[in-house]
Design a protein around this motif. Structure first.
Motif, PDB file in Angstrom:
ATOM      1  N   ARG A  73      -5.196  15.460 -44.274  1.00  0.00           N
ATOM      2  CA  ARG A  73      -6.288  16.122 -43.532  1.00  0.00           C
ATOM      3  C   ARG A  73      -7.313  15.105 -43.053  1.00  0.00           C
ATOM      4  NH1 ARG A  73      -5.794  20.171 -47.545  1.00  0.00           N
ATOM      5  NH2 ARG A  73      -7.498  19.241 -48.727  1.00  0.00           N
ATOM      6  N   GLU A  74      -7.588  14.126 -43.899  1.00  0.00           N
ATOM      7  CA  GLU A  74      -8.562  13.093 -43.526  1.00  0.00           C
ATOM      8  C   GLU A  74      -8.044  12.251 -42.358  1.00  0.00           C
ATOM      9  OE1 GLU A  74     -10.916   9.404 -45.743  1.00  0.00           O
ATOM     10  OE2 GLU A  74      -9.755  10.849 -46.916  1.00  0.00           O
ATOM     11  N   LEU A  75      -6.744  11.915 -42.392  1.00  0.00           N
ATOM     12  CA  LEU A  75      -6.148  11.139 -41.298  1.00  0.00           C
ATOM     13  C   LEU A  75      -6.185  11.916 -39.993  1.00  0.00           C
ATOM     14  CD1 LEU A  75      -3.020   9.554 -43.066  1.00  0.00           C
ATOM     15  CD2 LEU A  75      -4.996   8.340 -42.131  1.00  0.00           C
ATOM     16  N   LEU A  76      -5.846  13.224 -40.062  1.00  0.00           N
ATOM     17  CA  LEU A  76      -5.861  14.059 -38.857  1.00  0.00           C
ATOM     18  C   LEU A  76      -7.279  14.187 -38.308  1.00  0.00           C
ATOM     19  CD1 LEU A  76      -3.355  16.870 -39.901  1.00  0.00           C
ATOM     20  CD2 LEU A  76      -2.968  14.998 -38.290  1.00  0.00           C
ATOM     21  N   ALA A  77      -8.267  14.360 -39.224  1.00  0.00           N
ATOM     22  CA  ALA A  77      -9.666  14.485 -38.784  1.00  0.00           C
ATOM     23  C   ALA A  77     -10.146  13.200 -38.115  1.00  0.00           C
ATOM     24  CB  ALA A  77     -10.553  14.837 -39.972  1.00  0.00           C
ATOM     25  N   ASN A  78      -9.763  12.052 -38.692  1.00  0.00           N
ATOM     26  CA  ASN A  78     -10.149  10.761 -38.095  1.00  0.00           C
ATOM     27  C   ASN A  78      -9.514  10.586 -36.716  1.00  0.00           C
ATOM     28  OD1 ASN A  78     -11.675  10.076 -40.300  1.00  0.00           O
ATOM     29  ND2 ASN A  78     -10.055   8.915 -41.304  1.00  0.00           N
ATOM     30  N   GLU A 119      -8.575  12.969 -34.692  1.00  0.00           N
ATOM     31  CA  GLU A 119      -9.219  13.919 -33.781  1.00  0.00           C
ATOM     32  C   GLU A 119     -10.573  13.399 -33.327  1.00  0.00           C
ATOM     33  OE1 GLU A 119      -8.985  17.121 -31.455  1.00  0.00           O
ATOM     34  OE2 GLU A 119      -7.431  16.490 -32.865  1.00  0.00           O
ATOM     35  N   SER A 120     -11.331  12.806 -34.262  1.00  0.00           N
ATOM     36  CA  SER A 120     -12.651  12.277 -33.888  1.00  0.00           C
ATOM     37  C   SER A 120     -12.514  11.088 -32.939  1.00  0.00           C
ATOM     38  CB  SER A 120     -13.438  11.884 -35.143  1.00  0.00           C
ATOM     39  OG  SER A 120     -12.773  10.844 -35.811  1.00  0.00           O
ATOM     40  N   ARG A 121     -11.453  10.267 -33.157  1.00  0.00           N
ATOM     41  CA  ARG A 121     -11.234   9.135 -32.233  1.00  0.00           C
ATOM     42  C   ARG A 121     -10.878   9.638 -30.843  1.00  0.00           C
ATOM     43  NH1 ARG A 121      -8.680   6.651 -36.708  1.00  0.00           N
ATOM     44  NH2 ARG A 121      -6.644   7.322 -35.947  1.00  0.00           N
ATOM     45  N   ARG A 122     -10.056  10.680 -30.764  1.00  0.00           N
ATOM     46  CA  ARG A 122      -9.703  11.263 -29.465  1.00  0.00           C
ATOM     47  C   ARG A 122     -10.942  11.810 -28.755  1.00  0.00           C
ATOM     48  NH1 ARG A 122      -4.230  14.831 -30.496  1.00  0.00           N
ATOM     49  NH2 ARG A 122      -2.755  13.089 -30.560  1.00  0.00           N
ATOM     50  N   ALA A 123     -11.791  12.502 -29.528  1.00  0.00           N
ATOM     51  CA  ALA A 123     -13.005  13.078 -28.947  1.00  0.00           C
ATOM     52  C   ALA A 123     -13.915  11.980 -28.426  1.00  0.00           C
ATOM     53  CB  ALA A 123     -13.723  13.930 -29.998  1.00  0.00           C
ATOM     54  N   ALA A 124     -14.026  10.879 -29.199  1.00  0.00           N
ATOM     55  CA  ALA A 124     -14.876   9.758 -28.766  1.00  0.00           C
ATOM     56  C   ALA A 124     -14.309   9.111 -27.506  1.00  0.00           C
ATOM     57  CB  ALA A 124     -14.975   8.735 -29.892  1.00  0.00           C
TER      58      ALA A 124
END
Length: 378
Positions: free
Chosen positions: A352-357, A359-364
């Protein structure tokens, strides 16, 4: 279909309850129906005893930051205390047809040593299973924690303690069976210890004890005491500056964990049928540390998973690849430390932490792209 937050929060508890029910009721029922063999039930009983030992290690290491390399000593002492009672119950059924245990007859002993006499009583032996590991941990812990010994020095001292105790138990003069220890048990509370029914009851006792130990540690680690326990792990100096006596808290958890390990040892002995000084050697304590690391330290379910999984792997590897077991175990420990710092039970959170990271990189990246497009249009 939407899942409510309450249902998601209750899911782990329901899962643990199902697993506990299967261990306490399901496995013995399958054994009684002939689906699970007596051998496999007995093996699982041994795994559950190891799981109790693993929880005691995690209570110290995972929750308090104390890496104890002598926990197998308390496990073995609990086993020895109960083993003394089982040896006396052999009576004249031994090889020498004497009231004395066979090893004493072999050593030329004519009378039972005085400290053995009370162990004819089952309640006394059961009390000593808790008392001796607890008292030893209390004395050792008092001296160590009052001297502010911690970190690697505490680990080395506990390793020296269990090594010294093992050397002492190897000596025949101690009248504890020497190198061979205790074996050839015949009965427990009047029942044939080798009968399938007795083995099933011993398994059930181990499963119930594991559940009770889990619930007790769950209550302890989620109480106010548990908060201080984790604060000591994360920053002992801050706890001291807050006015708490860290030494008393550490001593308390050290004694509790020793008693838990002793209970695991007492249940282990009648199921395995032997206890000798090799059970308190330092490599046994190191194995318990590996169980906790593989399963996930700082959680109560992780040590159970680690103890069962690693010992199941050991049973398989020592049959198929007996020369490579230590390499397999060491390699597993290195892989877990490098790639799974939260152990097996931490894999979902790690994913979950890897997926969240990601996702945040994609958003950035999308935001940067939008800003660049806006800048070009101007």
């Amino acid at each position: 279909m939407n899942t409510s937050p309450n249902a998601m929060a209750k899911a782990p508890t329901i899962g643990l309850a199902v697993i506990a029910l299967f261990l306490v009721v399901g496995m013995p029922s399958l054994n009684a129906a002939g689906v699970v063999s007596d051998f496999h039930l007995n093996t699982w009983g041994k795994y559950l005893c190891y799981a109790i030992l693993a929880i005691s290690v995690d209570l110290l290491w995972g929750y308090t930051g104390l890496l104890c390399l002598g926990q197998s000593l308390f496990f073995a002492l609990g086993g020895y205390m109960f083993g003394m009672h089982l040896m006396l119950m052999i009576g004249k059924m031994g090889a020498y047809k004497s009231d004395l245990p066979d090893f004493m007859v072999f050593l030329g002993r004519k009378e039972l040593p005085g400290f053995w006499e009370p162990f004819y009583s089952f309640p006394f032996a059961a009390l000593m299973v808790f008392l001796l590991p607890g008292v030893l941990a209390g004395i050792f812990g008092y001296l160590a924690f009052r001297s502010r010994i911690k970190g690697v020095y505490f680990s080395i001292l506990t390793q020296a303690l269990t090594y010294g105790a093992a050397l002492m138990f190897f000596r025949n003069e101690l009248y504890m069976g020497g190198n061979n220890g205790f074996t050839d048990f015949r009965s427990i509370l009047g029942a044939d210890i080798r009968s399938p029914e007795t083995k099933r009851m011993l398994y059930i006792a181990s499963a119930i004890t594991l559940v009770l130990v889990f619930l007790f540690c769950k209550w302890l680690t989620t109480s106010r005491y548990g908060l201080i326990q984790r604060a000591i792990r994360d920053s002992e100096n801050r706890v001291l500056f807050s006015g708490y006596s860290a030494a008393n808290f550490k001593l308390f958890v050290f004694v509790i964990s020793a008693m838990i390990a002793g209970v695991g040892g007492a249940l282990y002995v009648p199921q395995v049928g032997i206890i000798n000084p090799s059970e308190m050697m330092t490599e046994k304590s190191l194995e318990a540390v590996v169980w906790v690391a593989v399963g996930g330290r700082g959680t109560l379910f992780g040590p159970i998973v680690g103890a069962i999984l690693v010992n199941y792997l050991k049973s398989w590897a020592t049959t198929e690849f007996p020369d490579y077991w230590l390499i397999i175990m060491g390699g597993s420990f290195v892989l877990v430390v490098l790639f799974l710092p939260k152990g097996i039970v931490g894999i979902p959170a790690q994913i979950r932490e890897l997926l969240a990271n990601r996702e945040s990189r994609r958003a950035a990246a999308a935001e940067d792209e939008l800003l660049n497009s806006a800048a070009k249009s101007e």
